[in-house]
Every structure is written in C-alpha cells, then in structure tokens.
Write a protein that holds these residues in place. Structure first.
Motif, PDB file in Angstrom:
ATOM      1  N   THR A 212       4.461   2.928  -2.321  1.00  0.00           N
ATOM      2  CA  THR A 212       5.922   3.049  -2.313  1.00  0.00           C
ATOM      3  C   THR A 212       6.538   1.957  -3.167  1.00  0.00           C
ATOM      4  O   THR A 212       7.483   2.201  -3.943  1.00  0.00           O
TER       5      THR A 212
ATOM      6  N   TYR B 118       2.088   8.177  -8.024  1.00  0.00           N
ATOM      7  CA  TYR B 118       2.462   7.323  -6.904  1.00  0.00           C
ATOM      8  C   TYR B 118       3.158   8.105  -5.801  1.00  0.00           C
ATOM      9  O   TYR B 118       2.926   7.869  -4.607  1.00  0.00           O
ATOM     10  N   GLY B 119       4.031   9.023  -6.194  1.00  0.00           N
ATOM     11  CA  GLY B 119       4.761   9.780  -5.196  1.00  0.00           C
ATOM     12  C   GLY B 119       3.851  10.638  -4.338  1.00  0.00           C
ATOM     13  O   GLY B 119       3.937  10.627  -3.105  1.00  0.00           O
TER      14      GLY B 119
ATOM     15  N   VAL C 260      13.373   8.114  -3.993  1.00  0.00           N
ATOM     16  CA  VAL C 260      12.001   8.624  -4.068  1.00  0.00           C
ATOM     17  C   VAL C 260      11.392   8.745  -2.672  1.00  0.00           C
ATOM     18  O   VAL C 260      10.588   9.649  -2.408  1.00  0.00           O
TER      19      VAL C 260
ATOM     20  N   GLN D 148       5.896   2.828  -6.882  1.00  0.00           N
ATOM     21  CA  GLN D 148       6.719   3.962  -7.297  1.00  0.00           C
ATOM     22  C   GLN D 148       8.150   3.538  -7.586  1.00  0.00           C
ATOM     23  O   GLN D 148       8.736   3.898  -8.614  1.00  0.00           O
TER      24      GLN D 148
ATOM     25  N   VAL E  16       5.227   8.956 -11.767  1.00  0.00           N
ATOM     26  CA  VAL E  16       6.069   9.423 -10.661  1.00  0.00           C
ATOM     27  C   VAL E  16       5.273  10.407  -9.806  1.00  0.00           C
ATOM     28  O   VAL E  16       5.310  10.364  -8.569  1.00  0.00           O
TER      29      VAL E  16
END
Length: 469
Positions: free
Chosen positions: A322, A113-114, A359, A325, A110
């Motif tokens: 995106t 990727y975020g 997210v 994620q 998390v």
C-alpha cells in the motif's frame, strides 16, 4: 519525439528535497520494510501450490526466482542511489527512457502493487478465518470469499480481506513513522516464527519424501519459478520510500539487497523442510502448507504460532505494498500524468492522503470480489515487466549520463543487466496465455489514457518539453 522527452535529473532531486514528506527512515527500517513486503503470502500460501508444480525441486524454483530478482535488485540499487526520488522504476524510466515508457511502466506498477494489495489481503483472510475456527468462531459463508472462489458454496464477498485493507489504508495515511514502527515490530515477530518452523521442522524431515526430486522435470521447476516469483515481489517497494529516507544514497542499496538476500535464504530452507516433512502431492487444495507440515509432524503447538506469524507476516506485506502504491501514484500526479489532487500532502501527517485513500478504496473492492488465483499471475507478469525495464534502463543511464555520481554501481555491466532482462522474459514466457491477454488489455487501456489525458497534462508538456536532459 515528445513521446520520449525525459525529465531533468537535477530538477527531480531538487523537487524531492522540498516535497513536504518527512525523512525519517534509516537502513534497518528499509531492510525490515523489504522483509515485510517479501515474507508473506509467498511463503505461507504459495509454497504448497509451487510444490504441486515442481515437487521437492521447489527449492530450485526459489533459487531461480531469487537469482532473477537478485539481478534486478542490483539494477534497482544503482538507480536508487543515483536518483533517490519517489516513484521507483516509473521515475527512473522518466529520467532515462522517456515519458511514454515511464507512463506505461507506471501504469503497470499500479496494476502490480494494487493487485498485490488485494491478493495478499485475500491470503490474510484465509489465515484469519483459520485462526478464528480454532476458537470455534466462523463467519457466515457468504462473507468469507469472493464469488466463485469456493466450488459448491455461495459466497458474496470477502469481508475480512476488505476490512484489513481498510485498516492498512488508514494507517498508511496516518504517518510514515508510525507505519514503519508497526511494520518493524510485526516483521521481527514473523521472522522469529519462520525461524521457529525451521528449528522444529528440520528434525521431522524424511529424506525419502525428496524422491523423486523433480517429478515434473525441468519444465515443472521453471513453471513453479514463474509462480513463486510472487513470493519475492516487494523488495522494489523499498525504492518508493526514497524521499522519506535520511541518507538514501547509502541506505537504499542496503535495504534492497539486504532484504532480498535474507528472504531468499529463508525461502529455500523452508521449502526444503516443508517438502521433506510432507509428500508434495498432499499439498493439493491446501492454503496453509507451512502449518500443515507441522501438524503432520505432530507439532500442533508450533502450527498455531505459524498461523499467527502468517497473519502478521501477510499484514506487513499489505502495509508495504500500500505504501509503495501510493508513492507511485503520488509521483505520477506530481508530474501531471494523473490528476494534481492525488499529489496533495496532508498538512499534519505529511502523507499523500488523497492518493492513499483513492487507491485504497479501489483495491478494497477488488479484494472483496476477485478470487486469489486470478490476481496472482497478473501480479507476476506486471512485476517481471518492470524488472525487465529496470535492467534496460540502467544500461541507458550509464550511456547517457556517465557523469552522475553513483553511490552504488551495478557490477558486471552490461552482462548482469542483460542476464536480468533475459531471466525475467524467460519466466514471463512460462505464464498462462490468459494472463498475457489480460496484461495486454491493461496496457492498451493505459495507452489510451496517456494519449487522451496524461500527455497533454504532463508538466513537461506545459513547460514546452524543456525539462529534458
């Protein structure tokens, strides 16, 4: 021992076949998805910073980082062909190393990727503003960067970064087929731009600029390798699309290994040409090193194409990150480790739309208010931790489930997976102490959430832990 309960692989595959996601992706889509994730900020932005750290030996830094990724990619390929389920290393860990390990690596992903979504959108903003300036257009200074990003300039937020991430979030929530088509088109264009740079730039190389080759010695090469490792992040996002691939056992290994191999070759060639045109010291303070090299070579018309290619290239990175994620959050929610609502699938578009917008909103805010240099190293350490774990997990699965059919087998087991883990740990050791502190704080927060929420809400917990292998 409930901390290390594992999911039944056969049950995981059954759920994956009936999850409502559309299986529309093929091997070409996956290779282009991988290239789309890899070629972006790393090659168009971080090559300048890497040259300042390693000098012309930046080419060796890319080779070292590429080897580390390549070894991890072989491990990923075996897992992807064996357990073609959404969630990437999170899912693989749940099947082999146990729930708490899966949760921690999922929490790590998390972060990876975020922050990658946010960091790459900041790089996109820099090139977009450069393109606008070519037409005599400039945004108000307060809206051009995160607070504190530009010394001596009062900035409030990075508006372009927030807007591009908003558009990408909408596109990913709209549909996987549409996202793949747009990604494929932009990848072909940006790859053509990179090839154009190579074809034009090679004639302007001055070998004298390669001397001294490694002005900062071996430590400079390794430090740059730890930094430009960011350039390779993304090929693992291919595995997160497992449940939307028509023939995942065959196509996922092709997508993972194929995209990484193509990008590594391109990176090494671009780094060699770039440092051959421009003395490495002149990249100080430059956030568009590739186009700078062409400008110094007197090829301004090509530099304009590079700026355009950079914008498209970075856009595809945001798109794939995106996508990856949201699929990881989707998988964790489906397992009960995150709120159930996050695994809801849109009845029309067949996408995890709630997870996508949740997210997306969080990291849109981060993109607007956090500087790029703070984001980059946190992403690297999160990725290296994931790659270390996948290397260990493939050894565990070989021992615990030798009966599983594997369409692709990582060669050289156990030597290559152990080398992969060693490479990643070595590069992690070259990251700053502050990066380690922030990473450990993030993991501590994740551990607290696991014991306060995830453990007692896990699907395996509610089934009495009977879903283990």
């Amino acid at each position: 021992m409930s901390l290390f309960r594992t999911k039944n692989i056969d049950a995981m595959l059954a759920v994956a076949n009936d999850d409502g996601l559309r299986k529309v992706l093929g091997p070409v889509d996956l290779i282009l998805m991988g290239i789309g994730a890899i070629i972006g900020t790393g090659i168009f932005v971080l090559t300048g910073t890497g040259a300042l750290t390693a000098g012309p030996a930046l080419t060796l830094s890319f080779v070292i980082a590429g080897i580390a990724c390549g070894l991890a990619a072989l491990c990923y390929a075996e897992f992807a062909s064996t357990i073609p389920v959404s969630g990437s290393i999170y899912t693989y860990s749940y099947a082999t190393l146990g729930e708490i390990v899966a949760w921690m690596i999922g929490w790590d992903l998390v972060l990876e990727y975020g922050l990658a979504m946010s960091a790459v959108s900041v790089g996109w903003s820099a090139y977009f503003q450069s393109l606008l300036s070519g037409f005599g257009i400039s945004l108000p200074a307060a809206l051009t960067a995160a607070p504190g990003s530009v010394p001596g300039v009062h900035t409030v937020l990075n508006l372009p970064a927030m807007l591009i991430l908003l558009v990408i979030t909408w596109l990913v929530s709209y549909g996987v087929r549409e996202s793949a088509r747009i990604n494929n088109l932009m990848v072909l264009i940006k790859t053509a731009v990179v090839v154009l740079f190579i074809v034009v730039g090679v004639w302007h190389v001055k070998p004298a600029n390669w001397h001294p080759f490694a002005p900062f010695g071996a430590s400079g090469v390794f430090n740059a390798a730890a930094l430009v490792f960011f350039a390779f992040i993304g090929f693992d996002a291919v595995t997160s699309a497992a449940e939307e691939v028509r023939n995942p056992r065959r196509d996922l290994p092709i997508g993972i290994i194929g995209s990484l191999a193509i990008c590594t070759v391109l990176y090494v060639i671009v780094a060699a040409i770039m440092t051959g045109i421009v003395p490495y010291a002149q990249f100080a303070g430059v956030d568009h090193p590739v186009s700078l090299a062409l400008q110094m070579a007197g090829q301004n018309w090509v530099a304009g194409f590079v700026d355009l290619g950079a914008i498209l290239g970075i856009t595809t990175v945001i798109l794939v990150m995106t996508f990856g994620q949201t699929r990881i959050v989707f998988a964790m929610s489906r397992d009960g480790l995150l709120p159930e609502r996050l695994s809801a699938v849109h009845p029309k578009h067949s996408t995890p739309h709630v997870a996508t917008w949740t997210v997306g909103t969080i990291f849109i805010v981060i993109a607007g208010f956090v500087p790029l240099n703070v984001l980059a190293e946190l992403i690297n350490i999160g990725t290296l931790a994931a790659f270390t774990l996948i290397s260990i997990a493939v050894l565990v699965l070989r021992r615990t489930r030798p009966d599983l059919p594997r369409a692709f087998r990582c060669p050289g087991v156990p030597v290559l997976p152990l080398l992969s883990a060693a490479f990643c740990l070595f590069l992690m050791a070259h990251l700053q102490a502050l990066t380690w502190v922030c990473f450990l704080i993030w993991l501590a927060l994740g551990l607290a959430i696991y014991f306060l929420y995830a453990r007692r809400n896990a699907v395996l917990h509610n089934h009495g832990g009977k879903a283990s292998n």
